[in-house]
Design a protein around this motif. Structure first.
Motif, PDB file in Angstrom:
ATOM      1  N   ASP A  20     -16.140 -59.966-112.437  1.00  0.00           N
ATOM      2  CA  ASP A  20     -16.156 -59.352-113.768  1.00  0.00           C
ATOM      3  C   ASP A  20     -16.618 -57.895-113.697  1.00  0.00           C
ATOM      4  O   ASP A  20     -16.189 -57.069-114.506  1.00  0.00           O
TER       5      ASP A  20
ATOM      6  N   VAL B 135     -14.530 -54.973-115.307  1.00  0.00           N
ATOM      7  CA  VAL B 135     -15.055 -54.005-116.276  1.00  0.00           C
ATOM      8  C   VAL B 135     -14.788 -52.564-115.819  1.00  0.00           C
ATOM      9  O   VAL B 135     -14.551 -51.679-116.650  1.00  0.00           O
TER      10      VAL B 135
ATOM     11  N   TYR C 181      -4.922 -59.220-113.497  1.00  0.00           N
ATOM     12  CA  TYR C 181      -5.407 -58.798-114.830  1.00  0.00           C
ATOM     13  C   TYR C 181      -5.612 -57.278-114.836  1.00  0.00           C
ATOM     14  O   TYR C 181      -5.211 -56.588-115.791  1.00  0.00           O
TER      15      TYR C 181
ATOM     16  N   GLU D 133     -11.952 -58.036-125.990  1.00  0.00           N
ATOM     17  CA  GLU D 133     -13.350 -58.084-126.447  1.00  0.00           C
ATOM     18  C   GLU D 133     -13.637 -59.366-127.233  1.00  0.00           C
ATOM     19  O   GLU D 133     -14.697 -59.978-127.078  1.00  0.00           O
TER      20      GLU D 133
ATOM     21  N   TYR E 218     -14.465 -62.565-125.053  1.00  0.00           N
ATOM     22  CA  TYR E 218     -15.844 -62.740-124.587  1.00  0.00           C
ATOM     23  C   TYR E 218     -16.814 -62.943-125.750  1.00  0.00           C
ATOM     24  O   TYR E 218     -17.769 -63.699-125.640  1.00  0.00           O
TER      25      TYR E 218
ATOM     26  N   PHE F 196      -9.041 -66.301-115.470  1.00  0.00           N
ATOM     27  CA  PHE F 196     -10.255 -65.664-114.929  1.00  0.00           C
ATOM     28  C   PHE F 196     -11.399 -66.676-114.870  1.00  0.00           C
ATOM     29  O   PHE F 196     -12.101 -66.776-113.868  1.00  0.00           O
TER      30      PHE F 196
END
Ligand code: HMH
Length: 207
Positions: free
Chosen positions: A45, A49, A107, A130, A133, A199
């Motif tokens: 992750d 990010v 991704y 967004e 999550y 993911f």
């Protein structure tokens, strides 16, 4: 019903469910996730990010001026998030100098490809990423230490508010977009949902 984010959520409720409700998150909630699974998620992750930050930079470059404040606020939060990830990885003695797993790589490549899409498509993907999550980390309910810190990062009230504003910004441009652009936005929403599900599964498989 006009073309909105709400409509996308209703039309694709099943795939969205798979994107946001996963055994990985359930096992964080139960405290039974294995450290290898959690650490795999954490490292991958972080890589995600990094590329998401680049994506949001491209969203800014495509956005109308009156959307700048929200996107710039998002980028500032990502600056903090990147250093937070590095700190979390260091605390767990995780090596961030490793390879991206194929599902993470796919991704990331998809986020890159969004840069050549019209702004309404990018704004929809931005919101969906967004929201995934924001909902995913909240839906299982209270998380025990140390997972509560992670759940709170994306589940806190301020982040929920931010995601609502991203939705408003996407809705504003989607409603007046041409039908083929609305179609592309719908495809982007479905793609994001599938990438999100993959993911979680990628990290879960590390156990
Ligand atoms: C895979 N999706 C993934 N990672 C994240 N950090 C976010 C979304 C942020 O919302």
């Amino acid at each position: 019903m006009s073309f909105t984010c709400t409509k996308l959520l209703l039309t694709h409720s099943q795939i969205w469910h798979s994107a946001t409700i996963h055994p990985f998150l359930q096992q964080c909630h139960l405290g039974t996730i294995k450290s290898e699974q959690f650490n795999t998620w954490l490292v991958q992750d972080y890589f995600f990010v990094v590329e998401f930050t680049r994506m949001v930079g491209r969203v800014l470059a495509s956005a109308p001026l009156h959307h700048f404040d929200v996107i710039l606020g998002g980028l500032a939060a990502l600056q903090d998030e990147l250093s937070w990830f590095k700190q979390k990885a260091a605390q767990r003695q995780l090596n961030l100098d490793t390879k991206r797993q194929p599902k993470c790589q796919e991704y990331c490549e998809y986020m890159h490809s969004l840069g050549s899409k019209p702004y309404p498509v990018q704004a929809t993907a931005f919101w969906a990423i967004e929201l995934a999550y924001n909902q995913g980390w909240q839906l299982p309910g209270e998380m025990p230490v140390p997972y509560n810190e992670f759940a709170n990062r994306w589940g806190n009230a301020g982040f929920t508010e931010y995601v609502k504003i991203l939705e408003q910004q996407a809705d504003e441009v989607l409603q007046v977009a041409a039908a083929d652009i609305q179609q592309q936005a719908e495809e982007a929403f479905v793609k994001v949902a599938k990438f999100e599900q993959n993911f979680w599964q990628m990290a879960f498989n590390a156990g």
